[in-house]
Design a protein around this motif. Structure first.
Motif, PDB file in Angstrom:
ATOM      1  N   LEU A 131     -23.259  34.841 -26.294  1.00  0.00           N
ATOM      2  CA  LEU A 131     -22.379  33.746 -26.443  1.00  0.00           C
ATOM      3  C   LEU A 131     -21.861  33.354 -24.833  1.00  0.00           C
ATOM      4  O   LEU A 131     -21.532  34.352 -24.190  1.00  0.00           O
ATOM      5  N   TRP A 132     -22.037  32.069 -24.539  1.00  0.00           N
ATOM      6  CA  TRP A 132     -21.442  31.733 -23.408  1.00  0.00           C
ATOM      7  C   TRP A 132     -20.306  30.782 -23.466  1.00  0.00           C
ATOM      8  O   TRP A 132     -19.822  30.035 -24.604  1.00  0.00           O
ATOM      9  N   PRO A 133     -19.256  31.095 -22.405  1.00  0.00           N
ATOM     10  CA  PRO A 133     -17.917  30.047 -22.555  1.00  0.00           C
ATOM     11  C   PRO A 133     -18.271  28.537 -22.997  1.00  0.00           C
ATOM     12  O   PRO A 133     -17.909  27.938 -23.734  1.00  0.00           O
ATOM     13  N   GLU A 134     -18.919  28.064 -21.917  1.00  0.00           N
ATOM     14  CA  GLU A 134     -19.089  26.412 -22.251  1.00  0.00           C
ATOM     15  C   GLU A 134     -19.920  26.077 -23.505  1.00  0.00           C
ATOM     16  O   GLU A 134     -19.469  24.995 -24.237  1.00  0.00           O
ATOM     17  N   ARG A 135     -21.026  26.876 -23.763  1.00  0.00           N
ATOM     18  CA  ARG A 135     -21.826  26.425 -24.995  1.00  0.00           C
ATOM     19  C   ARG A 135     -21.162  26.740 -26.077  1.00  0.00           C
ATOM     20  O   ARG A 135     -21.386  25.966 -26.997  1.00  0.00           O
ATOM     21  N   ASP A 136     -20.772  27.828 -26.519  1.00  0.00           N
ATOM     22  CA  ASP A 136     -20.403  28.520 -27.694  1.00  0.00           C
ATOM     23  C   ASP A 136     -18.724  28.301 -27.917  1.00  0.00           C
ATOM     24  O   ASP A 136     -18.643  28.521 -28.947  1.00  0.00           O
ATOM     25  N   LEU A 137     -17.855  28.194 -27.012  1.00  0.00           N
ATOM     26  CA  LEU A 137     -16.347  28.044 -27.350  1.00  0.00           C
ATOM     27  C   LEU A 137     -16.238  26.857 -28.347  1.00  0.00           C
ATOM     28  O   LEU A 137     -15.479  27.331 -29.407  1.00  0.00           O
ATOM     29  N   PRO A 138     -16.907  25.926 -28.445  1.00  0.00           N
ATOM     30  CA  PRO A 138     -16.473  24.763 -29.399  1.00  0.00           C
ATOM     31  C   PRO A 138     -17.036  25.246 -30.770  1.00  0.00           C
ATOM     32  O   PRO A 138     -16.145  25.057 -31.869  1.00  0.00           O
ATOM     33  N   HIS A 139     -18.123  26.080 -30.829  1.00  0.00           N
ATOM     34  CA  HIS A 139     -18.383  26.557 -32.027  1.00  0.00           C
ATOM     35  C   HIS A 139     -17.397  27.662 -32.623  1.00  0.00           C
ATOM     36  O   HIS A 139     -17.137  27.553 -33.842  1.00  0.00           O
TER      37      HIS A 139
END
Length: 323
Positions: free
Chosen positions: A106-114
């Motif tokens: 999990l990456w901060p920018e990509r996966d935080l919204p999910h």
């Protein structure tokens, strides 16, 4: 109030992502033979070595921590434990046991919204499913129902149905309530204690279990009226217990129970019927509460109650029809 296991892990994941850390989420996808944790269990590890959750009795966590901190996979990757005799010796898996995990970066920018979307759904008491692309690692979520609980995996995606935490409202302060709360929280139930009687609420001294001084029917209608809620009448006082039971048996709570002897329970059913409850509603009442051990002491009664709660929660999670 305690937080359910999945929600607790994802709260930690969100905090790490907000801090700019990478995270690896390990999900048990299958088990064979004996295994200490069921499919769907999570262990999250941050790039700094923080961890949350559990996928074994402790024998696999160290290996996963070391793998992730040293540089976890860049795309989702399956890891099998217990295939060989060496695995079983090194990781102390039960003889014949085997566990398959999906380690998901999990990456901060990509996966935080999910991650935040999943947490928002669970907080709103909505079942939600995570759908993870095994090729890209990109995850999305969609609302689900109880028929979609658990893990399914095919060649392209992992689908993980997550249910809201199971909330318990304990009505009536006392030793039975204290033990029920301790055992239930250890079994991953969220627990709230309600006591409207000043004599009992003012003398409550167990700091680990906060008490809400309110009428139980108000609490039931506000926070304990869905299928992932249980109401336990433990006051041994008809003025309090009956108020809670009337509200609970008219609500969507899936577990409604009351403490007392067989004779007391029969008299309670007569009172509730005289107050307008139909036989179908009374049929939902678990009284005397708990499984028949038989139990006498407060701790024994609590064990019987929590054992019954665990069984009821399991049947709710695996139920095929929608509630």
């Amino acid at each position: 109030m305690a937080t359910g296991a999945h929600e607790s892990v994802f709260n930690d994941v969100r905090d790490w992502l907000l801090a700019g850390k990478r995270v690896w989420l390990s999900t048990i996808t299958e088990t064979w033979g004996s295994s200490p944790r069921p499919a769907g269990s999570w262990l999250a590890v941050s790039s700094d070595g923080d961890w949350s959750g559990s996928v074994s009795g402790g024998c696999l966590e160290e290996d996963l921590l070391n793998r992730c901190v040293a540089g976890g996979p860049e795309i989702p990757r399956f890891i099998d434990y217990g295939i060989s005799d060496h695995d079983r010796d090194q990781f102390r898996l039960p003889c014949g046991g085997r566990i398959r995990l999906l380690v998901e970066p999990l990456w901060p920018e990509r996966d935080l919204p999910h991650v935040e979307a999943v947490l928002e759904a669970l907080k709103a008491r909505n079942p939600v499913a995570r759908i993870v692309s095994l090729g890209s690692g990109i995850a999305r979520c969609e609302l689900a129902d109880t028929r979609q609980a658990g893990i399914t995996v095919d060649a392209q995606v992992l689908r993980h149905g997550l249910m809201p935490e199971f909330r318990l409202l304990l009505v009536g302060a006392g030793e039975v309530a204290r033990y029920v709360a301790d055992f239930a929280r250890a079994a991953d139930f969220s627990v709230t204690l309600c006591e409207p009687r000043p004599t009992f609420s003012e003398g409550w001294s167990h700091a680990g279990l906060p008490l809400v001084q309110a009428l139980p029917d108000d609490l039931v209608s506000r926070s304990f009226n869905d299928p992932w809620a249980g109401v336990l009448a433990l006051a041994h006082d008809p003025r309090v217990d009956d108020m809670a039971l009337l509200a609970a048996l008219n609500s969507g709570a899936s577990y409604v129970g009351a403490m007392g002897s067989a004779r007391t329970s029969a008299e309670r059913r007569e009172r509730l019927a005289s107050l307008g409850l139909a036989q179908e509603q009374l049929g939902r009442l678990r009284a005397p509460i708990g499984i028949n051990i038989p139990s006498k002491t407060p701790a024994e009664i609590a064990i019987s109650v929590v054992a019954d709660l665990i069984a009821a929660r399991h049947h709710l999670r695996v139920a095929r029809p929608s509630l």
